[in-house]
Design a protein around this motif. Structure first.
Motif, short mmCIF file in Angstrom:
data_model
loop_
_atom_site.label_atom_id
_atom_site.label_comp_id
_atom_site.label_asym_id
_atom_site.label_seq_id
_atom_site.Cartn_x
_atom_site.Cartn_y
_atom_site.Cartn_z
N HIS A 91 0.82 -1.22 0.00
CA HIS A 91 0.00 0.00 0.00
C HIS A 91 0.85 1.26 0.00
O HIS A 91 0.41 2.31 -0.45
CB HIS A 91 -0.95 0.01 1.21
CG HIS A 91 -2.04 -0.99 1.10
ND1 HIS A 91 -2.13 -2.06 1.96
CD2 HIS A 91 -3.06 -1.11 0.24
CE1 HIS A 91 -3.18 -2.79 1.62
NE2 HIS A 91 -3.76 -2.23 0.58
N GLY A 92 2.04 1.19 0.55
CA GLY A 92 2.95 2.34 0.57
C GLY A 92 2.93 3.08 1.90
O GLY A 92 2.02 2.94 2.71
N ARG A 93 3.95 3.89 2.09
CA ARG A 93 4.10 4.65 3.32
C ARG A 93 3.03 5.72 3.44
O ARG A 93 2.80 6.47 2.50
CB ARG A 93 5.48 5.29 3.41
CG ARG A 93 6.58 4.28 3.60
CD ARG A 93 7.90 4.96 3.90
NE ARG A 93 8.94 4.00 4.16
CZ ARG A 93 9.17 3.46 5.36
NH1 ARG A 93 8.44 3.79 6.39
NH2 ARG A 93 10.14 2.58 5.51
N ALA A 96 -0.08 5.57 3.43
CA ALA A 96 -1.30 5.42 2.62
C ALA A 96 -2.51 4.99 3.42
O ALA A 96 -3.62 5.38 3.09
CB ALA A 96 -1.06 4.41 1.49
N ARG A 97 -2.30 4.21 4.46
CA ARG A 97 -3.42 3.65 5.22
C ARG A 97 -3.09 3.60 6.70
O ARG A 97 -1.93 3.64 7.09
CB ARG A 97 -3.72 2.22 4.77
CG ARG A 97 -4.36 2.13 3.43
CD ARG A 97 -4.75 0.72 3.08
NE ARG A 97 -5.65 0.16 4.07
CZ ARG A 97 -6.09 -1.09 4.03
NH1 ARG A 97 -5.74 -1.90 3.07
NH2 ARG A 97 -6.90 -1.54 4.96
N ASP A 121 0.34 2.48 11.52
CA ASP A 121 0.59 2.84 10.13
C ASP A 121 2.04 2.54 9.76
O ASP A 121 2.86 2.20 10.60
CB ASP A 121 0.22 4.30 9.85
CG ASP A 121 1.24 5.33 10.32
OD1 ASP A 121 2.07 5.01 11.19
OD2 ASP A 121 1.20 6.47 9.83
N ARG A 150 5.44 7.65 6.84
CA ARG A 150 6.30 8.36 5.89
C ARG A 150 7.27 9.22 6.70
O ARG A 150 6.96 9.66 7.80
CB ARG A 150 5.47 9.28 4.99
CG ARG A 150 4.68 8.54 3.96
CD ARG A 150 4.01 9.47 2.97
NE ARG A 150 3.14 10.41 3.63
CZ ARG A 150 3.08 11.72 3.38
NH1 ARG A 150 3.85 12.25 2.46
NH2 ARG A 150 2.26 12.52 4.03
N ALA A 179 -7.21 8.71 6.61
CA ALA A 179 -6.78 7.33 6.79
C ALA A 179 -7.18 6.81 8.17
O ALA A 179 -7.62 5.67 8.32
CB ALA A 179 -5.27 7.20 6.58
#
Length: 195
Positions: A15-17, A19-20, A58, A61, A76
């Motif tokens: 999902h990426g840093r 993102a959720r 989470d 980021r 999120a």
């Protein structure tokens, strides 16, 4: 146990840093509740995940310029705790029918109204009526929310602004779903062809 850790990391990396926001329920399919909670605890202690609040995690980021972890987005967090949409004021603002902006993030939920503190941020969850939740998976949701928020202030100028943003899918949803009596006239005006 390292297997669950790796599987959780694989999911969050996909999902990426930032993102959720995740709860243990997002990983329930990987093992027992106890195994998942232990894996989340280990990943948090190892710095792979960040614990935002009790039961919320989470994949953070990092801002290189400021050398800090970026806070999780309110959207999120709200999605992780059961929100189904932003509030009506935010929808009206996004559609350009008001310049007012929410002071504090408020989201609609099918559950009970409540507030959730995450870090130094308070997120309000407001119970949404069933008729409004019928629109949640349609592109008409923000239009209905905006009209609901505007109430009697939905004049011809507002209707024109909304009409300019309509699509056939939005118009279909507005015509086919039930709404309270106070919204019938604004929706009728909105779905009529302009003169």
């Amino acid at each position: 146990m390292a297997g669950i850790n790796d599987k959780i990391l694989k999911i969050v990396r996909r999902h990426g840093r930032g993102a959720r926001v995740y709860t243990a329920a997002d990983f329930r399919h990987l093992g027992s509740d106890r195994a998942v909670w232990q894996a989340l605890s280990r990943l948090t202690k190892a710095g792979k995940l960040r614990r935002l609040a009790r039961g919320l995690y989470d994949y953070p980021r990092h801002n290189k310029l400021l050398d800090i972890q970026v806070p999780a987005s309110a959207d999120a967090v709200a999605a992780a705790v059961g929100a189904v949409a932003g509030d009506s004021l935010a929808a009206a603002h996004a559609l350009g029918v008001t310049t007012a902006v929410p002071v504090r993030p408020t989201y609609l939920t099918s559950g009970q109204s409540r507030s959730r503190t995450v870090g130094n941020r308070i997120i309000d969850l407001q119970h949404a009526p069933a008729w409004l939740l019928d629109f949640k998976d349609t592109p008409a949701m923000p239009f209905v929310q905006a009209l609901n928020w505007l109430g009697d202030n939905a004049d011809e100028d507002v209707v024109d602004k909304l009409r300019n943003q309509m699509t056939p899918e939005i118009e279909r949803a507005l015509k086919n779903k039930r709404v309270p009596g106070r919204l019938r006239e604004p929706i009728r005006m909105l779905t009529l062809a302009p003169a």
